[in-house]
Enzyme design. Sequence first.
Site, mmCIF file in Angstrom:
data_model
loop_
_atom_site.group_PDB
_atom_site.id
_atom_site.type_symbol
_atom_site.label_atom_id
_atom_site.label_comp_id
_atom_site.label_asym_id
_atom_site.label_seq_id
_atom_site.Cartn_x
_atom_site.Cartn_y
_atom_site.Cartn_z
ATOM 1 N N MET A 170 -37.584 66.408 -29.120
ATOM 2 C CA MET A 170 -36.839 65.310 -28.511
ATOM 3 C C MET A 170 -37.551 63.961 -28.560
ATOM 4 O O MET A 170 -37.279 63.089 -27.744
ATOM 5 C CB MET A 170 -36.482 65.665 -27.055
ATOM 6 N N ARG A 171 -38.467 63.784 -29.520
ATOM 7 C CA ARG A 171 -39.179 62.509 -29.596
ATOM 8 C C ARG A 171 -39.111 61.956 -31.024
ATOM 9 O O ARG A 171 -39.063 62.731 -31.983
ATOM 10 C CB ARG A 171 -40.658 62.696 -29.220
ATOM 11 N N LEU A 172 -39.110 60.633 -31.137
ATOM 12 C CA LEU A 172 -39.158 60.007 -32.461
ATOM 13 C C LEU A 172 -40.598 60.020 -32.972
ATOM 14 O O LEU A 172 -41.540 59.900 -32.185
ATOM 15 C CB LEU A 172 -38.689 58.557 -32.369
ATOM 16 N N ASN B 10 -35.465 67.651 -40.131
ATOM 17 C CA ASN B 10 -34.874 67.778 -38.795
ATOM 18 C C ASN B 10 -33.495 68.407 -38.936
ATOM 19 O O ASN B 10 -32.854 68.305 -39.978
ATOM 20 C CB ASN B 10 -34.737 66.379 -38.164
ATOM 21 N N HIS C 3 -29.737 68.338 -36.964
ATOM 22 C CA HIS C 3 -28.985 67.578 -35.960
ATOM 23 C C HIS C 3 -27.575 68.169 -35.858
ATOM 24 O O HIS C 3 -26.949 68.445 -36.881
ATOM 25 C CB HIS C 3 -28.930 66.103 -36.367
ATOM 26 N N GLY D 209 -35.570 76.729 -28.659
ATOM 27 C CA GLY D 209 -36.201 77.306 -29.846
ATOM 28 C C GLY D 209 -35.349 78.292 -30.623
ATOM 29 O O GLY D 209 -35.885 79.128 -31.354
ATOM 30 N N SER D 210 -34.016 78.180 -30.531
ATOM 31 C CA SER D 210 -33.204 79.141 -31.291
ATOM 32 C C SER D 210 -33.286 78.859 -32.793
ATOM 33 O O SER D 210 -33.204 79.784 -33.609
ATOM 34 C CB SER D 210 -31.749 79.154 -30.806
ATOM 35 N N ASN D 211 -33.452 77.593 -33.183
ATOM 36 C CA ASN D 211 -33.640 77.311 -34.619
ATOM 37 C C ASN D 211 -34.987 77.829 -35.108
ATOM 38 O O ASN D 211 -35.080 78.367 -36.215
ATOM 39 C CB ASN D 211 -33.479 75.809 -34.895
HETATM 40 C C1 GRF Z 1 -30.022 72.008 -31.785
HETATM 41 O O1 GRF Z 1 -28.662 71.820 -31.507
HETATM 42 C C2 GRF Z 1 -30.505 71.008 -32.814
HETATM 43 O O2 GRF Z 1 -29.532 70.680 -33.754
HETATM 44 C C3 GRF Z 1 -30.841 69.816 -31.968
HETATM 45 O O3 GRF Z 1 -31.389 70.340 -30.788
HETATM 46 C C4 GRF Z 1 -30.903 71.661 -30.582
HETATM 47 C C5 GRF Z 1 -32.103 72.544 -30.500
HETATM 48 O O4 GRF Z 1 -31.758 73.872 -30.184
HETATM 49 N N1 GRF Z 1 -31.716 68.909 -32.664
HETATM 50 P P1 GRF Z 1 -32.852 75.019 -30.252
HETATM 51 O O5 GRF Z 1 -34.012 74.546 -29.365
HETATM 52 O O6 GRF Z 1 -33.266 75.171 -31.687
HETATM 53 O O7 GRF Z 1 -32.192 76.233 -29.701
#
Ligand code: GRF
Length: 210
Positions: free
Chosen positions: A98-100, A115, A117, A20-22
């Site tokens: 992690m799911r489509l 999203n 990536h 969850g860092s994003n």
């Molecule tokens: C990130 O590298 C994002 O680009 C990818 O999964 C990772 C998630 O990291 N889709 P976080 O859970 O947001 O720390």
Amino acid sequence: MREERGRKPVRLGVLASGRGSNLQAIIDAIEAGRLLAQVVVVISDKPRAQALERAKRHGIPAVSLPVDHFSNRADHEAALVRSLQGHNVELVLLAGYMRLLGRGFLHIFQQRVMNIHPSLLPAFPGLEAQRQALEYGAKVAGCTVHFVDEGMDQGPIILQAAVPVLDSDTVGSLSERILAEEHRIYPEAIRLWTEGRLRLEGRRVRSLPD
Ligand code: GRF
């Protein structure tokens, strides 16, 4: 910062499976006044995801929807939709989810799912993108924010940022350099959306000037 008077914070729903860092970067951008938005719900398919803890720490409803509590994928997605709609979510953000997502979900939230990536798409879609870039021998890596369609990491590109790949890099050091850029461009892409400045023309996303 644009004139914010009269605009209401956009209601964001975040789907996350892990750290969850994003999510945190988005919350931080909102709290710093860089984004006129509100995270109204965080949903995870993993009950122990750190993302859920982060949400609770900020007083955001944290919902756990493990796939194995449902008899099939359609029922799981229907529960996701109910939760997002129940919170009047306007924009759905995948942040390490992690799911489509299936056609039904994407139809309901057309052009309203983003999203992030960790590669310069279309290079290295799928899992372990940073490892793929390193093992391929790429000299430049990076990250991409894109609209989500039914393909994996294939929707129209909104923003990208590049970083160098150093001879000394490990997957860990490269991932860290990319992650710093993720935390910068994801809130920026959301800001463009909240300001109504993204225009989709075929596969091309144009950002209208401020
Ligand atoms: C990130 O590298 C994002 O680009 C990818 O999964 C990772 C998630 O990291 N889709 P976080 O859970 O947001 O720390």
